[in-house]
Design a protein around this motif. Structure first.
Motif: not given
Lengths: 262, 299
Positions: B175-190
């Motif tokens: 999505x970020x590579x082909x569709x130029x989106x920005x993704x904000x993703x939360x996680x507790x696992x690095x």
């Protein structure tokens, strides 16, 4: 306005496969069919007007006293439980649609379902009455018409139910489980019925008494004036019901806003 | 900046859950928002989506204030918070159709989204019967339906099996590579985020402890030379006698701070010259996982 219409259509789309929606259609069908079979047996020789009054009155009596408030409790719950069950409040309120529109559409949809039910009651009562005069010619249902009065009575019932609907809607919005709104609603309904049947002078102030009050004033009138029926739709209990409905609806919005969306 | 917050704070009663947060999420990034459970991640995300009202500070998304331009901003965000919000009594496709109706998206998008998350064959199955992974993918499809510029995902791989996690990760990279989106993703696992994130923010007890690119995070840790040898203790003593600091010794490896390629070669020569068998020697970054723990625990 566009957001409201979109949300309203979505409410229909979501609920069209649930019991909440179908109950709004099946309940009047079931009760009127029951009235059709039970009442029809014992009514031969009754004058046409009394025929209608007995037939419609039997259905009204069942509806107004207990069934309508319970039905409203159920509808208010089912409209909200769709979101509780799916955990979709947060996604509803993060849509690019104003929160007023989302909340208003949901409430309006509950009102709409109650309206549908009561309209169907009118239609089914009239259709079954006329059907009876065809199936059993000795019952002269065709010699008297009370479509307008029936519509008025049910319209009055609809208005009297708005107070309960707003309260139950808010309770069901705040609590995900069925038991709390159901329990409170049930106790209030029973209290309302008792107050109304005792003719407590202030019961017009208590929303859960309103459907019963609406019905009982009507039945008395029927007995006093057997020659014709006058229905006074806008009595003070109806005004109280509408006022309570409006106030709780608006207050509910602010309560929902303040409560963090889970 | 796609997201920038300034002095963002939030209290639940007396408890401050978010403390003057200054997030900076650049366009086209995959921003990993990391922190242990209960660090304030979900609260922050709810603030970003205007589900919670900002108490102090400000949030700008697409350079616009969220308070003033809520609907305009939200129409460009797709979100998935914790569990995917799915109507179990509707099919997967009906869930998408319902959302398409609300967002006024052309209906053909629905089939495209089903294909994108590989749910075409299960489209007409009740969503209640979906596996957790399928629900999560449907949730992502719902988030992507309106073709948003920004995706906000709260723990999107929670409860997924390794296959599911890889699928989600590949989808996001695409999505970020082909569709130029920005993704904000939360996680507790690095570990989960480190393989796709370009930028990282680490939060604990409501405070932002680190923010920067993945490279900057790695630069925080001193690189080490890791040496595998037959007798690590003797080797360590030898190095110490020759004025080389030894950071850590265990049964199989010893660690020395990395200085340069030449120094590494010198160490190797010194050890082999004194009869130590060197099985392997190489530069090693400190494990990001350990770094993450250091950052969150020292706070």
């Amino acid at each position: 306005m566009k957001g409201f219409i979109l949300s309203f259509r979505s409410e229909f789309y979501k609920s069209r496969k649930t019991l909440g929606f179908w109950a709004a259609i099946l309940l009047p069908l079931f009760i009127c069919t029951l009235g059709f079979y039970v009442k029809a047996e014992k009514m031969a020789g009754t004058p046409p007007m009394m025929l209608w009054l007995q037939f419609a009155g039997a259905i009204l009596g069942v509806m107004g006293s207990l069934l309508l408030p319970m039905f409203i409790i159920f509808i208010a719950y089912s409209v909200n439980s769709i979101e509780h069950k799916a955990d979709t409040w947060k996604s509803l309120f993060s849509l690019p649609i104003s929160r007023w529109a989302v909340y208003g559409a949901k409430y309006s949809y509950a009102v709409f379902l109650v309206l549908i039910t009561l309209t169907l009651f009118v239609l089914f009562t009239i259709s079954y009455g006329n059907l009876l005069s065809v199936v059993k010619p000795e019952l002269r249902f065709d010699n008297y018409h009370m479509e307008k009065e029936l519509a008025q009575v049910y319209f009055k019932l609809f208005l009297s139910s708005l107070g309960i609907l707003s309260i139950q809607f808010l309770l069901s919005l705040l609590w995900a489980d069925f038991l709390k709104p159901m329990g409170i609603g049930f106790v209030c309904t029973i209290t309302g019925v008792i107050l109304a049947s005792k003719n407590w002078e202030y019961c017009y102030l208590f929303p859960y008494s309103h459907p019963m009050v609406a019905i009982s004033t009507l039945l008395h009138r029927g007995e006093d004036q057997p020659k014709g029926i006058q229905i006074d739709v806008f009595t003070k209990d109806v005004f109280v019901s509408m006022a309570v409905g409006a106030v709780i609806f608006i207050a509910g919005y602010f309560i929902v806003l303040r409560k963090s969306v889970k | 900046m796609v997201i920038s917050t300034d002095g963002l704070s939030f209290n639940f009663g007396d408890q401050q859950v978010v403390k003057s947060l200054a997030l900076q999420v650049p366009e086209g990034s995959i921003y990993g928002f990391l922190g242990p459970n209960g660090a304030g991640k979900t609260t922050t995300i709810k603030l970003l989506l205007n589900l919670l009202k900002v108490q102090s500070g400000s949030i700008h998304i697409f350079e616009q204030d969220i308070q003033q331009n809520r609907n305009g901003i939200l129409s460009q965000i797709g979100s998935l918070i914790e569990q995917p919000a799915i109507y179990q009594h509707l099919t997967g496709k009906e869930n998408l159709l319902n959302r398409a109706l609300l967002l006024q998206v052309p209906l053909k998008r629905v089939d495209e989204m089903l294909a994108l998350v590989q749910l075409t064959s299960a489209a007409n199955k009740k969503a209640g019967q979906y596996s957790l992974g399928m629900k999560q993918r449907l949730g992502i499809a719902l988030a992507l339906l309106a073709d948003p510029k920004l995706l906000i995902l709260d723990e999107p791989t929670n409860g997924l099996d390794p296959n599911g996690i890889i699928e989600v990760r590949e989808l996001l990279i695409k999505l970020v590579g082909e569709y130029k989106k920005t993704v904000f993703i939360s996680s507790h696992l690095l570990g989960e985020v480190e393989r796709m994130a370009t930028h990282v923010g680490i939060i604990n007890h409501g405070e932002l402890l680190f923010q920067g690119s993945i490279g900057e995070l790695q630069a925080l840790s001193q690189p080490l030379v890791c040496i595998e040898t037959d007798n690590t203790v003797d080797a360590a003593n030898l190095l110490t006698r020759n004025g080389i600091t030894v950071t850590d010794v265990n049964d199989n490896y010893l660690y020395v701070p990395y200085l340069s390629k030449q120094k590494t070669a010198d160490i190797n020569a010194l050890l082999t010259g004194n009869g130590h068998a060197i099985f392997s020697i190489g530069k090693q970054q400190k494990d990001l996982e350990r770094l993450f723990l250091d950052i969150t625990q020292n706070a």
